[in-house]
Design a protein around this motif. Structure first.
Motif, PDB file in Angstrom:
ATOM      1  N   ALA A  15       0.842  -1.202   0.000  1.00 54.50           N
ATOM      2  CA  ALA A  15       0.000   0.000   0.000  1.00 54.50           C
ATOM      3  C   ALA A  15       0.879   1.255   0.000  1.00 54.50           C
ATOM      4  O   ALA A  15       0.591   2.236  -0.705  1.00 54.50           O
ATOM      5  CB  ALA A  15      -0.916  -0.004   1.225  1.00 54.50           C
ATOM      6  N   GLN A  16       1.931   1.210   0.784  1.00 47.23           N
ATOM      7  CA  GLN A  16       2.860   2.337   0.866  1.00 47.23           C
ATOM      8  C   GLN A  16       3.486   2.618  -0.513  1.00 47.23           C
ATOM      9  O   GLN A  16       3.527   3.755  -0.982  1.00 47.23           O
ATOM     10  CB  GLN A  16       3.949   1.976   1.896  1.00 47.23           C
ATOM     11  N   ALA A  17       3.933   1.546  -1.168  1.00 44.68           N
ATOM     12  CA  ALA A  17       4.542   1.695  -2.500  1.00 44.68           C
ATOM     13  C   ALA A  17       3.519   2.302  -3.468  1.00 44.68           C
ATOM     14  O   ALA A  17       3.839   3.223  -4.235  1.00 44.68           O
ATOM     15  CB  ALA A  17       5.037   0.338  -3.008  1.00 44.68           C
ATOM     16  N   CYS A  18       2.296   1.805  -3.417  1.00 43.19           N
ATOM     17  CA  CYS A  18       1.279   2.297  -4.347  1.00 43.19           C
ATOM     18  C   CYS A  18       0.932   3.750  -4.063  1.00 43.19           C
ATOM     19  O   CYS A  18       0.674   4.529  -4.993  1.00 43.19           O
ATOM     20  CB  CYS A  18       0.028   1.416  -4.284  1.00 43.19           C
ATOM     21  N   ALA A  19       0.957   4.133  -2.781  1.00 42.09           N
ATOM     22  CA  ALA A  19       0.672   5.530  -2.444  1.00 42.09           C
ATOM     23  C   ALA A  19       1.767   6.423  -3.025  1.00 42.09           C
ATOM     24  O   ALA A  19       1.491   7.522  -3.534  1.00 42.09           O
ATOM     25  CB  ALA A  19       0.598   5.697  -0.926  1.00 42.09           C
ATOM     26  N   ILE A  20       2.999   5.965  -2.981  1.00 35.58           N
ATOM     27  CA  ILE A  20       4.116   6.749  -3.529  1.00 35.58           C
ATOM     28  C   ILE A  20       3.949   6.914  -5.045  1.00 35.58           C
ATOM     29  O   ILE A  20       4.169   7.990  -5.590  1.00 35.58           O
ATOM     30  CB  ILE A  20       5.469   6.079  -3.167  1.00 35.58           C
ATOM     31  N   VAL A  21       3.527   5.842  -5.708  1.00 35.83           N
ATOM     32  CA  VAL A  21       3.323   5.930  -7.163  1.00 35.83           C
ATOM     33  C   VAL A  21       2.152   6.860  -7.485  1.00 35.83           C
ATOM     34  O   VAL A  21       2.259   7.733  -8.358  1.00 35.83           O
ATOM     35  CB  VAL A  21       3.052   4.533  -7.777  1.00 35.83           C
ATOM     36  N   SER A  22       1.052   6.700  -6.754  1.00 31.88           N
ATOM     37  CA  SER A  22      -0.149   7.496  -7.048  1.00 31.88           C
ATOM     38  C   SER A  22       0.103   8.991  -6.891  1.00 31.88           C
ATOM     39  O   SER A  22      -0.541   9.795  -7.550  1.00 31.88           O
ATOM     40  CB  SER A  22      -1.308   7.104  -6.125  1.00 31.88           C
ATOM     41  N   ALA A  23       1.045   9.326  -5.992  1.00 29.55           N
ATOM     42  CA  ALA A  23       1.320  10.746  -5.748  1.00 29.55           C
ATOM     43  C   ALA A  23       2.112  11.391  -6.891  1.00 29.55           C
ATOM     44  O   ALA A  23       2.238  12.614  -6.944  1.00 29.55           O
ATOM     45  CB  ALA A  23       2.082  10.905  -4.431  1.00 29.55           C
ATOM     46  N   GLN A  24       2.627  10.569  -7.789  1.00 29.97           N
ATOM     47  CA  GLN A  24       3.411  11.088  -8.917  1.00 29.97           C
ATOM     48  C   GLN A  24       2.500  11.481 -10.068  1.00 29.97           C
ATOM     49  O   GLN A  24       1.467  10.845 -10.264  1.00 29.97           O
ATOM     50  CB  GLN A  24       4.328   9.979  -9.447  1.00 29.97           C
ATOM     51  N   LYS A  25       2.938  12.430 -10.851  1.00 33.17           N
ATOM     52  CA  LYS A  25       2.159  12.792 -12.029  1.00 33.17           C
ATOM     53  C   LYS A  25       2.338  11.749 -13.119  1.00 33.17           C
ATOM     54  O   LYS A  25       1.388  11.219 -13.659  1.00 33.17           O
ATOM     55  CB  LYS A  25       2.628  14.156 -12.549  1.00 33.17           C
ATOM     56  N   GLN A  26       3.590  11.471 -13.424  1.00 30.61           N
ATOM     57  CA  GLN A  26       3.869  10.556 -14.530  1.00 30.61           C
ATOM     58  C   GLN A  26       5.064   9.711 -14.162  1.00 30.61           C
ATOM     59  O   GLN A  26       6.139  10.241 -13.926  1.00 30.61           O
ATOM     60  CB  GLN A  26       4.231  11.369 -15.769  1.00 30.61           C
ATOM     61  N   ALA A  27       4.860   8.408 -14.104  1.00 31.02           N
ATOM     62  CA  ALA A  27       6.009   7.564 -13.804  1.00 31.02           C
ATOM     63  C   ALA A  27       5.831   6.205 -14.454  1.00 31.02           C
ATOM     64  O   ALA A  27       4.710   5.729 -14.643  1.00 31.02           O
ATOM     65  CB  ALA A  27       6.153   7.403 -12.293  1.00 31.02           C
ATOM     66  N   ALA A  28       6.956   5.615 -14.801  1.00 33.71           N
ATOM     67  CA  ALA A  28       6.954   4.202 -15.153  1.00 33.71           C
ATOM     68  C   ALA A  28       7.467   3.486 -13.921  1.00 33.71           C
ATOM     69  O   ALA A  28       8.335   3.985 -13.215  1.00 33.71           O
ATOM     70  CB  ALA A  28       7.864   3.951 -16.344  1.00 33.71           C
ATOM     71  N   VAL A  29       6.926   2.309 -13.667  1.00 30.32           N
ATOM     72  CA  VAL A  29       7.284   1.591 -12.446  1.00 30.32           C
ATOM     73  C   VAL A  29       7.932   0.259 -12.809  1.00 30.32           C
ATOM     74  O   VAL A  29       7.470  -0.440 -13.716  1.00 30.32           O
ATOM     75  CB  VAL A  29       6.019   1.363 -11.582  1.00 30.32           C
ATOM     76  N   VAL A  30       9.017  -0.061 -12.103  1.00 30.77           N
ATOM     77  CA  VAL A  30       9.661  -1.366 -12.253  1.00 30.77           C
ATOM     78  C   VAL A  30       9.596  -2.055 -10.901  1.00 30.77           C
ATOM     79  O   VAL A  30       9.840  -1.418  -9.871  1.00 30.77           O
ATOM     80  CB  VAL A  30      11.132  -1.201 -12.700  1.00 30.77           C
ATOM     81  N   VAL A  31       9.247  -3.318 -10.893  1.00 27.18           N
ATOM     82  CA  VAL A  31       9.148  -4.026  -9.612  1.00 27.18           C
ATOM     83  C   VAL A  31      10.014  -5.281  -9.566  1.00 27.18           C
ATOM     84  O   VAL A  31      10.216  -5.965 -10.562  1.00 27.18           O
ATOM     85  CB  VAL A  31       7.700  -4.481  -9.288  1.00 27.18           C
ATOM     86  N   SER A  32      10.493  -5.567  -8.349  1.00 22.33           N
ATOM     87  CA  SER A  32      11.090  -6.864  -8.041  1.00 22.33           C
ATOM     88  C   SER A  32       9.965  -7.799  -7.625  1.00 22.33           C
ATOM     89  O   SER A  32       8.838  -7.372  -7.413  1.00 22.33           O
ATOM     90  CB  SER A  32      12.030  -6.760  -6.841  1.00 22.33           C
ATOM     91  N   ALA A  33      10.323  -9.043  -7.422  1.00 18.81           N
ATOM     92  CA  ALA A  33       9.360 -10.001  -6.879  1.00 18.81           C
ATOM     93  C   ALA A  33       9.052  -9.627  -5.435  1.00 18.81           C
ATOM     94  O   ALA A  33       9.876  -9.026  -4.752  1.00 18.81           O
ATOM     95  CB  ALA A  33       9.949 -11.400  -6.945  1.00 18.81           C
ATOM     96  N   VAL A  34       7.863  -9.987  -4.977  1.00 23.32           N
ATOM     97  CA  VAL A  34       7.515  -9.812  -3.561  1.00 23.32           C
ATOM     98  C   VAL A  34       8.591 -10.526  -2.726  1.00 23.32           C
ATOM     99  O   VAL A  34       9.102 -11.579  -3.118  1.00 23.32           O
ATOM    100  CB  VAL A  34       6.107 -10.403  -3.290  1.00 23.32           C
ATOM    101  N   SER A  35       8.902  -9.921  -1.601  1.00 27.05           N
ATOM    102  CA  SER A  35       9.977 -10.419  -0.743  1.00 27.05           C
ATOM    103  C   SER A  35       9.925 -11.941  -0.553  1.00 27.05           C
ATOM    104  O   SER A  35       8.899 -12.488  -0.164  1.00 27.05           O
ATOM    105  CB  SER A  35       9.850  -9.714   0.613  1.00 27.05           C
ATOM    106  N   GLY A  36      11.019 -12.602  -0.840  1.00 30.14           N
ATOM    107  CA  GLY A  36      11.110 -14.054  -0.620  1.00 30.14           C
ATOM    108  C   GLY A  36      10.620 -14.915  -1.769  1.00 30.14           C
ATOM    109  O   GLY A  36      10.835 -16.131  -1.759  1.00 30.14           O
TER     110      GLY A  36
END
Ligand code: ASP
Ligand code: MG
Length: 451
Positions: A15-36
């Motif tokens: 949720a924290q990560a998504c809040a950080i993305v939502s607060a941006q105007k324009q971004a591309a997002v790259v993700v790692s696998a969920v921990s573990g």
């Protein structure tokens, strides 16, 4: 923006990560696998090779891990239903691949790559689904169709940044224009034949840099569950402090010598660009983190940071006149390359070649080279008691007295330097000490430069 597995652990952190993305105007997002999850997939491959009965519990655990986060963050009907279906079909694909492994009893590098890349693909779906439900339109992509191109090395690929830019830029730009956040799985790309190729463990940072290069992005935010680069590993050096600013070269060398913050190849695709990289702590989004830039002319410190690495082994090749036999070093290194063994560093003299390897490769390397004992190579031995301290800073080669300070600090602790190398990189030098003395050596050098 790139989010590491450490920031994708549970509902709260996603949720924290998504809040950080939502607060941006324009971004591309790259993700790692969920921990573990990458570790789960690795273990699953081993188990599937032994017996297929091990597969269903792994699939259940994998699905549960992602579904639990989805249920927590997308409580509403339709969005949750879509996300559950996407996760289930991805997990089913993992199952088909694992049953294939069980059936064959063996697996090719291509199948291994395909399997290991599924963690990132699941994470991309999860993030895109949650973003969507937050009314931030997002699309989970496949890194291959998004255009992340590599040289084709299946398990240790290099990014082809020119092709990546040509393919990726128009695709991502079209999404961004429509206000959709592209969520790109890190860690893999497409080889020249279209197949999955992995960028090496922790390769999602490297993916993020490739995406930033493709877009001509002015900045990358690499979100971690740590404050950024530190002057040393705080677990070993309690007085370690955060580095505010370091150069691409320093970040690469610190990572190469053992700092765990970034993949050592992260800054490669950014060579020649003005892209600024910010490493930031997801648990402290207003904190400054570390900035990595092409140059940082104003910075005062001579030494940017000190890295340590205990995970190394030294293969020693002895022989008379080794240093004056043309082709000998080539023979030794190609023997290792044939068995897929990477050499971290080499130190040579007239009678001895020292090769720094990953300990996981050490026994195999020893066998390989022992089989080459002949008139010139007399003896090969493995030294596993050493650890490395890497000292990194743009000025260490330029300014007199820095080496003297490093080695005096170690000598004052009565620690013997077993080997040392300087000058191979203009911004780094390293030395080896007994593992048992690593922490004391590190503290001594850190105290010297960060009093
Ligand atoms: N999930 C992959 C790994 O654990 C890649 C990454 O985390 O960047 O190695
Ligand atoms: Mg990871």
């Amino acid at each position: 923006m790139k989010f590491g597995g450490g920031c994708l652990r549970d509902g709260r952190s996603v949720a924290q990560a998504c809040a950080i993305v939502s607060a941006q105007k324009q971004a591309a997002v790259v993700v790692s696998a969920v921990s573990g999850v990458t570790e789960m997939l690795l273990a699953a491959i081993g188990q599937a090779r032994r017996h297929e009965r091990h597969i269903p519990p792994v699939l259940a655990a994998l699905e549960e891990k992602h579904l639990a986060i989805a249920a927590e963050l997308c409580p509403s009907g339709a969005a949750q239903k879509r996300l559950r279906a996407a996760i289930a079909s991805r997990v089913a694909r993992v199952g088909r691949l694992l049953f294939g492994v069980a059936c064959h009893g063996d697996l090719t590098p291509a199948v291994r790559a395909r399997l290991l890349s599924q963690g990132e693909r699941l994470a991309a779906q999860l993030l895109a689904g949650v973003l969507d439900s937050l009314e931030t339109p997002a699309a989970a992509l496949d890194a291959r169709s998004a255009g992340l191109c590599t040289d084709g090395n299946v398990l240790a690929a290099s990014v082809d940044r020119g092709r990546t830019r040509r393919l990726m830029r128009p695709r991502l730009a079209a999404l961004l224009r429509r206000g959709v956040v592209p969520v790109i799985p890190g860690f893999y790309g497409r080889g020249p034949d279209g197949g999955v190729t992995l960028l090496g463990r922790n390769g999602s940072d490297y993916s993020a840099a490739a995406v930033a290069f493709a877009l001509g992005a002015g900045r990358i935010e690499v979100w971690k569950d740590a404050d950024g680069f530190m002057s040393a590993d705080p677990a070993r050096v309690p007085a370690a402090r955060r580095l505010e600013l370091l150069t691409f070269a320093e970040a690469a060398e610190l990572s190469y010598f053992g700092a765990k913050v970034l993949h050592p190849r992260t800054v490669e695709p950014l060579a020649g660009t003005r892209t600024r990289v910010f490493v930031r702590n997801v648990n402290d989004p207003s904190g400054a983190g570390s900035e990595i830039a092409a140059a940082c002319p104003g910075r005062a410190a001579d030494v940017a940071g000190i890295a340590a690495n205990e995970r190394l082994a030294v293969l020693r090749v002895h022989g008379a006149g080794i240093g004056s036999k043309p082709g000998l070093l080539a023979g030794v290194s190609s023997a290792l390359a044939e068995s897929g063994i990477n050499i971290h560093s080499v130190l040579t003299s007239h009678t001895c070649i020292n090769l720094l390897l990953d300990p996981a490769d050490a026994a195999r390397g020893l066998r390989q080279l022992k089989s080459r004992i002949n008139g010139v190579i007399r003896r090969v031995e493995l030294e596993e008691r050493l650890a490395l301290v890497g000292v990194v800073g743009e000025r260490i080669m330029e300014k007199e007295g820095i080496y003297a300070r490093i080695f005096s600090a170690v000598a004052r602790e009565r620690i013997n330097v077993e080997m040392a190398a300087a000058g191979a990189s203009p911004v780094a030098c390293y030395f080896l000490v007994r593992k048992a003395e690593l922490d004391r050596a590190l503290l001594a050098v850190h105290d010297e430069f960060f009093p």
